[in-house]
Enzyme design. Structure first.
Site, PDB file in Angstrom:
ATOM      1  N   TYR A 150       0.986  -1.309   0.102  1.00 15.22           N
ATOM      2  CA  TYR A 150       0.179  -0.057   0.026  1.00 15.22           C
ATOM      3  C   TYR A 150       1.082   1.352   0.006  1.00 15.22           C
ATOM      4  CZ  TYR A 150      -4.653  -1.804   0.668  1.00 15.22           C
ATOM      5  OH  TYR A 150      -5.908  -2.424   0.757  1.00 15.22           O
ATOM      6  N   LYS A 195       3.033 -15.509   3.034  1.00  9.82           N
ATOM      7  CA  LYS A 195       3.271 -16.200   1.700  1.00  9.82           C
ATOM      8  C   LYS A 195       4.687 -16.389   1.628  1.00  9.82           C
ATOM      9  CE  LYS A 195       1.594 -17.886  -2.347  1.00  9.82           C
ATOM     10  NZ  LYS A 195       0.894 -19.008  -2.437  1.00  9.82           N
ATOM     11  N   ASP A 228      -3.248 -18.464   0.995  1.00  6.90           N
ATOM     12  CA  ASP A 228      -4.063 -19.242   0.211  1.00  6.90           C
ATOM     13  C   ASP A 228      -4.783 -19.988   0.678  1.00  6.90           C
ATOM     14  OD1 ASP A 228      -1.650 -20.267   0.126  1.00  6.90           O
ATOM     15  OD2 ASP A 228      -1.615 -21.184  -2.022  1.00  6.90           O
ATOM     16  N   ASP A 252      -6.442  -6.830   4.145  1.00  5.57           N
ATOM     17  CA  ASP A 252      -7.425  -6.211   3.358  1.00  5.57           C
ATOM     18  C   ASP A 252      -8.388  -7.220   2.940  1.00  5.57           C
ATOM     19  OD1 ASP A 252      -8.972  -3.988   2.316  1.00  5.57           O
ATOM     20  OD2 ASP A 252      -8.039  -4.576   0.468  1.00  5.57           O
ATOM     21  N   ASP A 256     -12.475  -8.786   4.255  1.00  3.07           N
ATOM     22  CA  ASP A 256     -13.791  -8.968   3.728  1.00  3.07           C
ATOM     23  C   ASP A 256     -14.370 -10.342   3.766  1.00  3.07           C
ATOM     24  OD1 ASP A 256     -13.214  -6.337   3.024  1.00  3.07           O
ATOM     25  OD2 ASP A 256     -14.173  -6.290   1.184  1.00  3.07           O
TER      26      ASP A 256
HETATM   27  C1  IPM Z   1     -10.255  -1.075   3.943  1.00  3.11           C
HETATM   28  C2  IPM Z   1     -10.615  -0.307   2.794  1.00  3.11           C
HETATM   29  C3  IPM Z   1      -9.349   0.468   2.405  1.00  3.11           C
HETATM   30  C4  IPM Z   1      -8.045  -0.374   2.489  1.00  3.11           C
HETATM   31  C5  IPM Z   1      -9.565   1.308   1.254  1.00  3.11           C
HETATM   32  C6  IPM Z   1     -10.888   1.963   1.125  1.00  3.11           C
HETATM   33  C7  IPM Z   1      -8.320   2.120   0.897  1.00  3.11           C
HETATM   34  O1  IPM Z   1     -10.767  -1.418   1.711  1.00  3.11           O
HETATM   35  O2  IPM Z   1     -10.132  -0.291   5.108  1.00  3.11           O
HETATM   36  O3  IPM Z   1     -10.368  -2.345   4.232  1.00  3.11           O
HETATM   37  O4  IPM Z   1      -7.705  -0.831   1.366  1.00  3.11           O
HETATM   38  O5  IPM Z   1      -7.541  -0.369   3.427  1.00  3.11           O
HETATM   39 MG    MG Z   2     -10.891  -3.399   2.363  1.00  2.00          MG
END
Ligand code: IPM
Ligand code: MG
Length: 373
Positions: A150, A195, A228, A252, A256
């Site tokens: 990042y 990884k 993975d 990240d 999710d």
């Molecule tokens: C998160 C989001 C952010 C990230 C984006 C909005 C930059 O996806 O907080 O997980 O990738 O960190």
């Molecule tokens: Mg995110």
């Protein structure tokens, strides 16, 4: 950085960054609940809102105006709603709302991102996973937030694009201490996700985390998993994890994925912590422009983020639990927001139910202590 309180303020100073899309709605809901908690627990908070994200770009020409950054630096904690949206998809990289968030994380030194994932029986039917797999899922994903790909060099050279991923020993050590201490306060298990069969940064992670755990946390049950495989095990045996530590990009993606265990992205909170008690608190969901402005967003991620703020930045475990109990109390009573129950309350009405429950629980608590004492 000067984060000391102003002499005249007795309580804590909170900066609210509503942002874009559903951000302002979940922030309004959150501030209503926070006001009730402030009143009941005598927190004497002062809260000020500042422009951030696409909204700040439109009005002030920057997703992170200097004045917003200064206000965050002077605060005890920051609450954020959500940022971004298709409107700003074509602005140059530096001006994107996401760039503002990354700069904010970096400038405030928010290197430690906690994303708790706990399933609740009343919500199990909304998860795409079979209910039996969801029993006893209670984990925290600890994501390194200010390093890795990042924040490495990014460039275009002709038809080639480059994103550099780098980590230092010091960056890995400080987050390992956070994750290991957290594991020790929970079920005592730490899983490093990397990884290391391919990436040099991952090999450094494995070396450093292994050494820190062996030296300072030998009591923990420690394991490593390739990312993975971790993606698969998160679905096949989620209840086995306690604290999962990983670098920025993997965290990240996996967070999710993990949110689906709980039934909805809208439910999950996060805390981004600096050294000491300062932190930024935001739901993990995005700005959801498709439902923005319609009172449809789930405020639970924001409300549970407020609980994390009360716990980590304000040192008020009692108030944090009051919010958490009221939110899960609503779920238990079958009160669910519209993405889960089309006949359920809107964003605001859900927050009102949570406020009522916090008040009722506080009354019962004081009646009990009168009766008991
Ligand atoms: C998160 C989001 C952010 C990230 C984006 C909005 C930059 O996806 O907080 O997980 O990738 O960190
Ligand atoms: Mg995110």
């Amino acid at each position: 950085m000067n984060r000391s309180k102003q002499p005249e303020s007795t309580g804590s100073r909170i900066v609210a960054l509503p942002g874009d899309g559903v951000g302002p709605e979940v922030m309004t809901a959150g501030l209503e609940v926070l006001a009730v908690v402030d009143e009941i627990f005598g927190l004497e908070l002062s809260v000020e809102s500042r422009p951030f994200g696409g909204a700040a770009l439109d009005q002030w020409g920057s997703p992170l105006p200097q004045e917003t950054l200064d206000a965050c630096r002077a605060a005890d904690a920051v609450m954020m709603g959500a940022i971004g949206g298709p409107r700003w998809d074509n602005v140059e990289t530096e001006l994107r709302p996401e760039s503002g968030l990354l700069r904010l994380r970096s400038k405030l030194g928010l290197f430690c991102n906690l994303r708790p994932v706990a399933t609740h029986p009343a919500l199990a039917r909304f998860s795409p996973l079979r209910e039996s797999r969801l029993e006893n899922v209670d984990m925290v994903l600890v994501r390194e937030l200010t390093g890795g790909i990042y924040f490495g060099d990014k460039r275009r050279v002709g038809d080639e694009a480059v994103d550099v991923c780098s980590y230092t020993r010091a960056e890995i050590e400080r987050i390992t201490h956070k994750a290991a201490a957290l594991a020790r306060s929970r079920r005592g298990k730490l899983t490093l996700v990397d990884k290391a069969n391919v990436l040099e940064t991952s090999r450094l992670w494995r070396e450093v985390v292994g050494a820190v755990v062996a030296a300072d946390y030998p009591d923990l049950e420690y394991e490593t998993l390739l990312v993975d495989a971790a993606a698969m095990h998160l679905l096949s045996r989620p209840a086995d994890f306690d604290v999962m530590l990983t670098e920025n990009l993997f965290g990240d993606i996996l967070s999710d994925e993990a949110s689906m265990l709980c039934g909805s992205m809208g439910l999950l909170p996060s805390a981004s912590l600096a050294d000491g008690t300062f932190g930024l608190y935001e739901p993990i969901h995005g700005s959801a422009p498709d439902i923005a402005g319609r009172n449809l967003a789930n405020p639970c991620g924001m409300l549970l983020s407020i609980a994390l703020m009360l716990r980590h930045s304000l040192g008020r475990e009692d108030a944090a639990q009051a919010v958490e109990h009221a939110v899960s109390g609503c779920w238990q009573a079958g009160i669910l927001t519209r993405e889960l129950d089309p006949a359920g309350p809107g964003t605001n009405e859900f927050a009102m139910k949570v406020c009522e429950l916090i008040e009722t629980n506080a009354d019962e608590h004081s009646l009990l202590s009168v009766a008991g004492g």
